[in-house]
Design a protein around this motif. Structure first.
Motif, mmCIF file in Angstrom:
data_model
loop_
_atom_site.group_PDB
_atom_site.id
_atom_site.type_symbol
_atom_site.label_atom_id
_atom_site.label_comp_id
_atom_site.label_asym_id
_atom_site.label_seq_id
_atom_site.Cartn_x
_atom_site.Cartn_y
_atom_site.Cartn_z
ATOM 1 N N LEU A 27 -15.377 -9.520 -25.479
ATOM 2 C CA LEU A 27 -14.490 -9.895 -24.379
ATOM 3 C C LEU A 27 -14.177 -8.688 -23.505
ATOM 4 C CD1 LEU A 27 -12.842 -12.190 -23.088
ATOM 5 C CD2 LEU A 27 -10.926 -11.469 -24.532
ATOM 6 N N ARG A 28 -13.960 -7.528 -24.117
ATOM 7 C CA ARG A 28 -13.684 -6.314 -23.342
ATOM 8 C C ARG A 28 -14.898 -5.908 -22.495
ATOM 9 N NH1 ARG A 28 -8.961 -3.960 -24.382
ATOM 10 N NH2 ARG A 28 -7.837 -4.587 -26.253
ATOM 11 N N GLY A 34 -9.627 -5.281 -17.886
ATOM 12 C CA GLY A 34 -8.565 -5.056 -18.851
ATOM 13 C C GLY A 34 -8.223 -6.283 -19.664
ATOM 14 N N VAL A 35 -8.163 -6.089 -20.964
ATOM 15 C CA VAL A 35 -7.778 -7.127 -21.912
ATOM 16 C C VAL A 35 -6.620 -6.557 -22.714
ATOM 17 C CG1 VAL A 35 -8.499 -8.462 -23.936
ATOM 18 C CG2 VAL A 35 -10.123 -8.056 -22.079
ATOM 19 N N ARG A 36 -5.526 -7.296 -22.769
ATOM 20 C CA ARG A 36 -4.404 -6.866 -23.610
ATOM 21 C C ARG A 36 -4.520 -7.576 -24.940
ATOM 22 N NH1 ARG A 36 0.815 -7.532 -19.883
ATOM 23 N NH2 ARG A 36 0.379 -9.645 -20.547
ATOM 24 N N SER A 37 -4.200 -6.856 -26.000
ATOM 25 C CA SER A 37 -4.259 -7.457 -27.328
ATOM 26 C C SER A 37 -3.063 -6.979 -28.141
ATOM 27 C CB SER A 37 -5.571 -7.094 -28.031
ATOM 28 O OG SER A 37 -5.637 -5.715 -28.255
ATOM 29 N N ASP A 38 -2.811 -7.706 -29.204
ATOM 30 C CA ASP A 38 -1.782 -7.285 -30.149
ATOM 31 C C ASP A 38 -2.275 -7.580 -31.562
ATOM 32 O OD1 ASP A 38 -1.276 -9.995 -30.746
ATOM 33 O OD2 ASP A 38 0.292 -10.129 -29.259
ATOM 34 N N ALA A 39 -1.479 -7.252 -32.537
ATOM 35 C CA ALA A 39 -1.894 -7.383 -33.929
ATOM 36 C C ALA A 39 -1.945 -8.834 -34.401
ATOM 37 C CB ALA A 39 -0.952 -6.576 -34.826
ATOM 38 N N LEU A 52 -5.274 -15.943 -18.767
ATOM 39 C CA LEU A 52 -5.932 -16.583 -19.902
ATOM 40 C C LEU A 52 -5.463 -15.899 -21.173
ATOM 41 C CD1 LEU A 52 -7.982 -18.380 -21.375
ATOM 42 C CD2 LEU A 52 -9.752 -16.697 -20.762
ATOM 43 N N THR A 53 -4.906 -16.681 -22.078
ATOM 44 C CA THR A 53 -4.533 -16.196 -23.402
ATOM 45 C C THR A 53 -5.498 -16.830 -24.388
ATOM 46 O OG1 THR A 53 -2.212 -16.040 -22.770
ATOM 47 C CG2 THR A 53 -2.695 -16.067 -25.124
ATOM 48 N N ILE A 54 -6.062 -16.004 -25.272
ATOM 49 C CA ILE A 54 -6.977 -16.505 -26.294
ATOM 50 C C ILE A 54 -6.389 -16.155 -27.648
ATOM 51 C CG2 ILE A 54 -9.320 -16.446 -27.234
ATOM 52 C CD1 ILE A 54 -10.256 -15.405 -24.478
#
Length: 102
Positions: A27-28, A34-39, A52-54
């Protein structure tokens, strides 16, 4: 990745043969803006007014004889934008994340 035929809904689920790390990496590459991610296995990207949230949910691997494939449920959730913007974004991501095969 499966290509969408027809209108792209605001929410859709896909089964993907990848680990969460592989999906995020691809995806990146597909979305260098830019892609934001979290744990919590949540990924987010923006395209103008469209977000878009995946959400990724690991599933049991698929076993075919001695072959084992990882599996994810990727839950796509669009906010803002219209159907045309959703189609354009998803088409771009699908093409960029397409893997080789036969």
């Amino acid at each position: 990745m499966a290509f969408i035929n027809g209108p792209v809904p605001e929410a859709l689920d896909r089964e993907v043969a990848a680990t969460p790390a592989e999906f995020e990496r691809d995806l990146r590459k597909a979305w260098p803006q830019g892609v934001r991610s979290d744990a919590s296995l949540s990924l987010e990207l923006n395209d103008g007014a469209l977000r878009l949230t995946i959400l990724l949910e690991p599933l049991e691997p698929r076993r075919i004889g001695l072959l084992t494939l990882p599996r994810l449920c990727a839950r796509y959730r669009f906010e803002g934008g219209d159907e045309r913007a959703r189609t354009a974004l998803l088409t771009r991501l699908d093409r960029a994340m397409q893997r080789g095969g036969g």
